[in-house]
Design an enzyme around this catalytic site. Structure first.
Site, PDB file in Angstrom:
ATOM      1  CE1 TYR A 190      -4.224  -2.497   5.606  1.00 55.23           C
ATOM      2  CE2 TYR A 190      -3.638  -0.426   5.218  1.00 55.23           C
ATOM      3  CZ  TYR A 190      -3.952  -1.413   4.633  1.00 55.23           C
ATOM      4  OH  TYR A 190      -3.772  -1.638   3.275  1.00 55.23           O
ATOM      5  CB  SER A 243      -0.876  -0.058   1.285  1.00 53.13           C
ATOM      6  OG  SER A 243      -1.387   1.315   1.629  1.00 53.13           O
ATOM      7  CE  LYS A 269      -1.628  -4.594   3.041  1.00 50.02           C
ATOM      8  NZ  LYS A 269      -1.792  -5.931   2.705  1.00 50.02           N
TER       9      LYS A 269
HETATM   10  N1  UFG Z   1     -13.101  10.826   2.975  1.00 52.86           N
HETATM   11  C1  UFG Z   1     -14.113  11.752   3.675  1.00 52.86           C
HETATM   12  N2  UFG Z   1     -15.103  11.195   4.074  1.00 52.86           N
HETATM   13  C2  UFG Z   1     -15.551   9.921   4.056  1.00 52.86           C
HETATM   14  C3  UFG Z   1     -14.327   9.060   3.714  1.00 52.86           C
HETATM   15  C4  UFG Z   1     -13.243   9.497   3.431  1.00 52.86           C
HETATM   16  O1  UFG Z   1     -13.826  12.952   3.460  1.00 52.86           O
HETATM   17  O2  UFG Z   1     -16.649   9.478   4.523  1.00 52.86           O
HETATM   18  C5  UFG Z   1     -11.858  11.529   2.594  1.00 52.86           C
HETATM   19  C6  UFG Z   1     -10.718  11.073   3.539  1.00 52.86           C
HETATM   20  O3  UFG Z   1     -10.311  12.164   4.672  1.00 52.86           O
HETATM   21  C7  UFG Z   1      -9.527  11.044   2.397  1.00 52.86           C
HETATM   22  C8  UFG Z   1     -10.029  10.615   1.321  1.00 52.86           C
HETATM   23  O4  UFG Z   1     -11.516  10.876   1.352  1.00 52.86           O
HETATM   24  O5  UFG Z   1      -9.131  12.263   2.322  1.00 52.86           O
HETATM   25  C9  UFG Z   1      -9.741   9.121   0.972  1.00 52.86           C
HETATM   26  O6  UFG Z   1     -10.188   8.369   2.061  1.00 52.86           O
HETATM   27  P1  UFG Z   1     -10.255   6.737   2.153  1.00 52.86           P
HETATM   28  O7  UFG Z   1     -10.661   6.472   3.495  1.00 52.86           O
HETATM   29  O8  UFG Z   1     -11.198   6.434   0.936  1.00 52.86           O
HETATM   30  O9  UFG Z   1      -8.963   6.376   1.583  1.00 52.86           O
HETATM   31  P2  UFG Z   1      -7.513   6.556   2.483  1.00 52.86           P
HETATM   32  O10 UFG Z   1      -6.653   7.368   1.588  1.00 52.86           O
HETATM   33  O11 UFG Z   1      -7.698   7.199   3.843  1.00 52.86           O
HETATM   34  O12 UFG Z   1      -7.120   5.059   2.720  1.00 52.86           O
HETATM   35  C10 UFG Z   1      -6.715   4.269   1.703  1.00 52.86           C
HETATM   36  C11 UFG Z   1      -6.812   2.834   2.196  1.00 52.86           C
HETATM   37  C12 UFG Z   1      -6.095   2.190   3.101  1.00 52.86           C
HETATM   38  C13 UFG Z   1      -4.554   2.832   2.846  1.00 52.86           C
HETATM   39  C14 UFG Z   1      -4.335   4.168   2.403  1.00 52.86           C
HETATM   40  C15 UFG Z   1      -3.262   4.368   2.083  1.00 52.86           C
HETATM   41  O13 UFG Z   1      -8.377   2.551   2.295  1.00 52.86           O
HETATM   42  O14 UFG Z   1      -6.226   0.947   3.204  1.00 52.86           O
HETATM   43  O15 UFG Z   1      -5.564   4.453   1.290  1.00 52.86           O
HETATM   44  O16 UFG Z   1      -2.827   5.902   2.061  1.00 52.86           O
HETATM   45  F1  UFG Z   1      -3.836   2.436   4.130  1.00 52.86           F
END
Ligand code: UFG
Length: 343
Positions: free
Chosen positions: A154, A129, A158
């Site tokens: 998590y 990741s 990784k």
């Molecule tokens: N977000 C919102 N509202 C929500 C959900 C997400 O504003 O309800 C925002 C988050 O703050 C972030 C973006 O959307 O800025 C993406 O969020 P995600 O949860 O979809 O993805 P992340 O980048 O946080 O996490 C993903 C994977 C993880 C991994 C990570 C690595 O889900 O498994 O990328 O950076 F670890």
């Protein structure tokens, strides 16, 4: 006709695993899936069959049982390589239940690697990741960027998994491994027979958007609009899951034809382009014609500000590039949501 080669796909009924299984079978591979169904469902196999006309061999197995994988290798002596997806993946849950994550993600990997060594199966593709980069100093981030202290168990699993695989290779074992560092996989298969099936309230942006658009959630909460980005919301590199799946097939072909120059190769898998949360909302609304309510709330703890991939290495060495436009990807996510909700 050349004999089909068999690939073991762990976590093959999961989100990325199921899409990769389809791409492998379409390219003429046999697939054996193992999955404990802890975060997926057997009906995924029906979806796979609808797309490619055949169901892969499936075993409901928990990889934390010491000899479970070895028994599969002994039964399927034709397995030539492994793609290891099986893992727990909810960042927030990992903070609450660290031991579950260390056990599920690392004990299982150790048993897998032992079984591979004992059965002389030496080709491995591993799901890593972009979380290993934390907030990179330079963007886009390359594979050579420093690994940063993980901010969740998590993420730590990784990083440790990558280290375990590297140590085995340093020990001069026969193992060849390709580590694939995913950015943010989204979307569903264009047939809408398989897609993402989040458990409970989704943590990830796109399932939350599609569920809100479907009326299941009241509103999307956008976590923070005070980041140092053009519109203040956080930026990620969102990659279509089918594009991502195709990279696994190329990695497998590379391992099985000994095209890999080195026993360990690491590739970023992203589009090379960053999009903010607000851009994702607007693009979804434009592509699908569906609007939904959203509000800005505080930043989510542990979130980084912005990250997107430098994909030059994967482009040049694997000859792989993400191709599906964002609008099309978001439409696929929405079509899938409508299908599973009977809308
Ligand atoms: N977000 C919102 N509202 C929500 C959900 C997400 O504003 O309800 C925002 C988050 O703050 C972030 C973006 O959307 O800025 C993406 O969020 P995600 O949860 O979809 O993805 P992340 O980048 O946080 O996490 C993903 C994977 C993880 C991994 C990570 C690595 O889900 O498994 O990328 O950076 F670890």
């Amino acid at each position: 006709m050349a004999q089909k080669q068999t690939i073991l796909v762990t976590g093959g009924t999961g989100y990325i695993g199921s899409h990769t299984t389809v791409e492998l079978i379409e390219k003429g591979y046999n697939v054996v899936i193992i999955d404990n169904l802890s975060n997926s469902d057997k009906t995924v196999l029906d979806g796979i069959k609808k797309i490619i006309g055949t169901k892969p061999d499936f075993y409901q197995i928990d990889m934390c049982e010491p000899d479970a994988v070895k028994k599969i290798f002994e039964k399927h002596k034709d397995i030539k390589a492994v793609i290891h997806f099986a893992a727990s993946k909810a960042v927030g849950e990992s903070v609450e239940k660290p031991l579950k994550y260390y056990e599920n993600n690392l004990i299982s990997l150790i048993y897998l690697l032992k079984a591979m060594s004992e059965c002389s199966i030496n080709q491995l593709v591993f799901s890593s990741s972009c979380t290993v980069y934390g907030q990179p100093e330079e963007l886009p981030v390359t594979e050579n960027a420093p690994i940063q202290t993980a901010n969740s168990p998590y993420g730590n699993t990784k990083q440790i998994a990558e280290e375990i695989i590297k140590d085995i290779i340093v020990s001069k074992a026969e193992l060849n491994a390709v580590l694939l560092r995913y950015f943010n996989p989204i979307g569903a298969h264009p047939t809408a027979h398989i897609g993402e099936l989040p458990n409970g309230v989704p943590n990830n942006l796109i399932p939350f958007i599609t569920q809100t658009a479907a009326g299941i959630r009241k509103e999307l909460k956008i976590f923070g609009d005070d980041y140092e980005t053009p519109d203040g919301t956080a930026i990620r590199d969102y990659i279509n899951v089918v594009d991502l799946a195709k990279a696994h097939v190329i990695a497998i072909e590379r391992l099985l034809t000994s095209k890999n120059d080195r026993p360990l190769e690491i590739f970023n898998l992203g589009t090379g382009k960053g999009n903010s949360v607000l851009e994702m909302v607007k693009t979804f609304e434009r592509a699908t014609g569906i609007s939904f309510p959203y509000t800005i709330v505080d930043r989510r703890e542990g979130d980084i500000e912005q990250v997107w991939a430098d994909t030059t290495y994967a482009n040049e060495v694997l000859g792989w590039k993400a191709e599906i436009p964002l609008e099309e990807t978001l439409i696929s996510a929405w079509t899938w949501e409508k299908k599973i909700r009977n809308l």
